[in-house]
Design an enzyme around this catalytic site. Structure first.
Site, PDB file in Angstrom:
ATOM      1  N   LYS A  22      27.139  52.107  58.493  1.00 50.74           N
ATOM      2  CA  LYS A  22      25.898  53.175  59.165  1.00 50.74           C
ATOM      3  C   LYS A  22      24.732  52.259  59.443  1.00 50.74           C
ATOM      4  O   LYS A  22      24.114  52.162  60.304  1.00 50.74           O
ATOM      5  CB  LYS A  22      25.314  54.100  57.927  1.00 50.74           C
ATOM      6  CG  LYS A  22      24.246  55.153  58.429  1.00 50.74           C
ATOM      7  CD  LYS A  22      24.366  56.301  57.539  1.00 50.74           C
ATOM      8  CE  LYS A  22      23.930  56.064  56.169  1.00 50.74           C
ATOM      9  NZ  LYS A  22      22.532  55.975  55.934  1.00 50.74           N
ATOM     10  N   SER A  23      24.443  51.330  58.678  1.00 51.28           N
ATOM     11  CA  SER A  23      23.331  50.396  59.194  1.00 51.28           C
ATOM     12  C   SER A  23      23.464  49.533  60.308  1.00 51.28           C
ATOM     13  O   SER A  23      22.803  49.467  61.195  1.00 51.28           O
ATOM     14  CB  SER A  23      23.165  49.031  57.944  1.00 51.28           C
ATOM     15  OG  SER A  23      22.634  49.850  56.682  1.00 51.28           O
ATOM     16  N   SER A 168      13.094  45.786  50.615  1.00 52.25           N
ATOM     17  CA  SER A 168      13.614  46.937  51.567  1.00 52.25           C
ATOM     18  C   SER A 168      13.972  46.307  53.164  1.00 52.25           C
ATOM     19  O   SER A 168      13.200  45.748  53.749  1.00 52.25           O
ATOM     20  CB  SER A 168      12.399  47.988  51.778  1.00 52.25           C
ATOM     21  OG  SER A 168      12.753  48.685  52.971  1.00 52.25           O
ATOM     22  N   ASP A 320      22.522  51.406  47.363  1.00 54.75           N
ATOM     23  CA  ASP A 320      23.270  52.731  47.822  1.00 54.75           C
ATOM     24  C   ASP A 320      24.296  53.061  47.046  1.00 54.75           C
ATOM     25  O   ASP A 320      25.019  54.099  47.052  1.00 54.75           O
ATOM     26  CB  ASP A 320      23.441  52.882  49.218  1.00 54.75           C
ATOM     27  CG  ASP A 320      22.262  52.763  50.155  1.00 54.75           C
ATOM     28  OD1 ASP A 320      21.237  53.002  49.622  1.00 54.75           O
ATOM     29  OD2 ASP A 320      22.468  52.370  51.210  1.00 54.75           O
ATOM     30  N   LYS A 347      14.997  57.289  47.474  1.00 51.73           N
ATOM     31  CA  LYS A 347      16.044  57.550  48.398  1.00 51.73           C
ATOM     32  C   LYS A 347      16.113  58.890  48.931  1.00 51.73           C
ATOM     33  O   LYS A 347      15.321  59.508  48.770  1.00 51.73           O
ATOM     34  CB  LYS A 347      17.468  57.164  47.858  1.00 51.73           C
ATOM     35  CG  LYS A 347      17.295  55.714  47.492  1.00 51.73           C
ATOM     36  CD  LYS A 347      17.102  54.806  48.563  1.00 51.73           C
ATOM     37  CE  LYS A 347      17.158  53.071  48.221  1.00 51.73           C
ATOM     38  NZ  LYS A 347      17.005  52.399  49.381  1.00 51.73           N
ATOM     39  N   ARG A 351      17.587  59.588  42.943  1.00 53.77           N
ATOM     40  CA  ARG A 351      18.824  59.202  42.477  1.00 53.77           C
ATOM     41  C   ARG A 351      18.987  59.003  41.044  1.00 53.77           C
ATOM     42  O   ARG A 351      20.337  59.362  40.513  1.00 53.77           O
ATOM     43  CB  ARG A 351      19.457  58.283  43.186  1.00 53.77           C
ATOM     44  CG  ARG A 351      19.884  58.834  44.692  1.00 53.77           C
ATOM     45  CD  ARG A 351      20.482  57.681  45.682  1.00 53.77           C
ATOM     46  NE  ARG A 351      20.760  58.294  46.927  1.00 53.77           N
ATOM     47  CZ  ARG A 351      21.206  57.594  48.040  1.00 53.77           C
ATOM     48  NH1 ARG A 351      21.029  56.150  47.947  1.00 53.77           N
ATOM     49  NH2 ARG A 351      21.310  58.133  49.187  1.00 53.77           N
ATOM     50  N   ARG A 399      24.955  61.043  48.937  1.00 59.16           N
ATOM     51  CA  ARG A 399      25.682  60.053  47.918  1.00 59.16           C
ATOM     52  C   ARG A 399      25.821  60.604  46.596  1.00 59.16           C
ATOM     53  O   ARG A 399      26.878  60.278  45.869  1.00 59.16           O
ATOM     54  CB  ARG A 399      24.945  58.802  47.905  1.00 59.16           C
ATOM     55  CG  ARG A 399      25.067  57.977  49.246  1.00 59.16           C
ATOM     56  CD  ARG A 399      25.006  56.405  49.175  1.00 59.16           C
ATOM     57  NE  ARG A 399      24.610  55.743  50.661  1.00 59.16           N
ATOM     58  CZ  ARG A 399      25.576  55.710  51.623  1.00 59.16           C
ATOM     59  NH1 ARG A 399      26.652  55.980  51.329  1.00 59.16           N
ATOM     60  NH2 ARG A 399      24.923  55.111  52.521  1.00 59.16           N
TER      61      ARG A 399
END
Ligand code: S3P
Length: 440
Positions: A22-23, A168, A320, A347, A351, A399
């Site tokens: 994805k990144s 980040s 993640d 996120k 989470r 996720r």
């Protein structure tokens, strides 16, 4: 909302291929959209988050088309030539699209409005507003520095040297992307290393970018008013998607599953290390390079896991993957302790709270702390599963949904989740692959 119950279905076997990273997919569309000329992208993740980036890049003037064989063809507009979008940009659930594109807009003479779903609209944007304001951009954000927000770019923008206050990659990348159209040299100082896909791929597209080290910190310098050249990008498989199958095959007895083409960039491969520390049996087969990134096939065989104290220093390399690691911990022998995970609270959902609630509902023993979870594992015994009529709340977080699907595979009565639709943001083939691997 589409609810679903995931139940035990026997060992995971055979060979699967997870979709593109994805990144890397986001970045490939953005950089190709900024190059002058035609780029081709193969292996692109066709999930909702990445499609939001494609739509935004089209609104900025890039031409983007998908060919019948799945290749994406992008004709870029050129750095400095972004068009002003006619409408607000709907970023859906995607923090990466939002924060990186805010960086792009910040140094162009255009105004753009960013909107998103309820999850994205609650996430902090001040972390990018701060450095981009220093570069000259101006913002009208919703209360608390959130979406919807309007961004007026500055041209010329002012180069800055910015030391990241949070680990980040999105903030780092936002500043570097703003630096692309800023005269002079823009620098980011990174006290803790985060994923470096932006640095690797920008270099491939011909940007002048230097990565150095000063006093134990990484310094990344980008030379502005860059000309990007088109290139062909091959996107490797996403280690964050492979993670669900790595854990599933590790905890479901009798499993022997090969996951093809998994990206193993060291800034992303923390889960592999932690699972091995817990006793997992994961072999890297045929290591190679794909699209400038290290890749291997992973052969994962069931193995008894043991609880550990997870070193907080490894968190950025598996940021993640904690939701699914918590599922592995719930099945391990003994106690797993995690700390230093405050970032997990901002996120797609909180989470730590979401997984503590979800695993507890499914019968695991979990304690939630400010900065992590402590999980007392079953030693391999299945979890009870969710009680009749009670669903895990996925909180618009893909996720959480996929992690609890994995928990369902090791439960007596199955795990029901309230909504599978968030899975489409990052892993549209998840349900099919899960059924395929379980039936093999
Ligand atoms: C990403 C960086 C990480 C990660 C996200 C994707 C990226 O976010 O959680 O899923 O592509 O740069 P942060 O930069 O907020 O840690």
């Amino acid at each position: 909302m589409t609810s679903h119950t995931f139940a035990a279905a026997g060992p995971l076997r055979g060979t699967i291929r997870v979709p593109g990273d994805k990144s890397i997919s986001h970045r490939s569309l953005m950089f190709a959209g900024l190059a002058v000329g035609r780029s081709r992208i193969t292996g692109l993740l066709e999930g909702e988050d990445v499609l939001a980036t494609a739509a935004a890049m089209r609104a900025f003037g890039a031409q983007i088309a998908r060919e019948g064989d799945g290749t994406w063809v992008v004709d870029g507009v050129g750095v400095g030539s972004l068009l002003e979008p006619a409408q607000a940009l709907d970023m859906g659930n995607s923090g990466t699209s939002t924060r990186l594109l805010m960086g792009l807009v910040a140094s162009h003479a255009i105004t753009a409005t960013f909107t998103g779903d309820a999850s994205l609209s609650g996430r902090p944007m001040k972390r990018v507003i701060d450095p981009l304001s220093l570069m000259g951009a101006s913002f009208e954000a919703s209360a608390g520095g959130t979406l919807p927000l309007m961004l007026r770019g500055a041209s010329p923008a002012v180069p800055i040297t910015y030391r990241l206050p949070v680990a980040s990659a999105q903030v780092k990348s936002a500043v570097l992307l703003a630096g692309l159209n800023t005269p002079g040299i823009t620098r980011v100082i990174e006290p803790v290393a985060t994923r470096d896909h932006t640095e690797r791929m920008l270099t491939g597209f011909g940007a002048k970018l230097e990565v150095g080290e000063e006093g134990g910190e990484t310094v990344i310098a980008i030379h502005g008013e860059a000309d990007l050249k088109p290139m062909d990008v091959v996107v490797p498989g996403d280690p964050s998607s492979a993670a669900f199958f790595m854990v599933a095959a590790s905890i479901v007895p009798g499993s022997d599953l090969t996951i093809l083409n998994v990206g193993l960039n060291p800034t992303r491969a923390g889960l592999l290390q932690v699972l091995r520390q817990m006793g997992a049996d994961i072999a890297e087969v045929n290591p190679r390079e794909v699209g400038g990134e290290p890749v291997a096939d992973l052969r994962v065989r069931h193995a008894p896991l043991t609880g550990i104290d997870v070193d907080p220093a490894i968190a950025p390399a598996m940021i993640d993957e904690f939701p699914v690691l918590f599922v592995a911990a719930a099945l391990a022998q003994g106690t797993t302790r995690t700390t230093g995970l405050e970032e997990l609270r901002v996120k797609e959902s909180d989470r730590l709270a979401a997984m503590a609630a979800a695993l507890t509902l499914a019968g695991a023993r979990v304690e939630e702390h400010d900065d992590g979870l402590t999980i007392h594992g079953t030693g391999g015994e299945p979890l009870s599963g969710t009680p009749a009529g009670a669903d895990v709340a996925t909180r618009l977080d893909h996720r959480i949904a996929m992690s609890m699907a994995v928990a369902g595979l090791v439960s007596r009565s199955g795990v029901s989740i309230d909504d599978t639709s968030p899975i489409n943001t990052s892993f549209p083939t998840f349900m099919g692959l899960m059924a395929e691997a379980s039936a093999a």
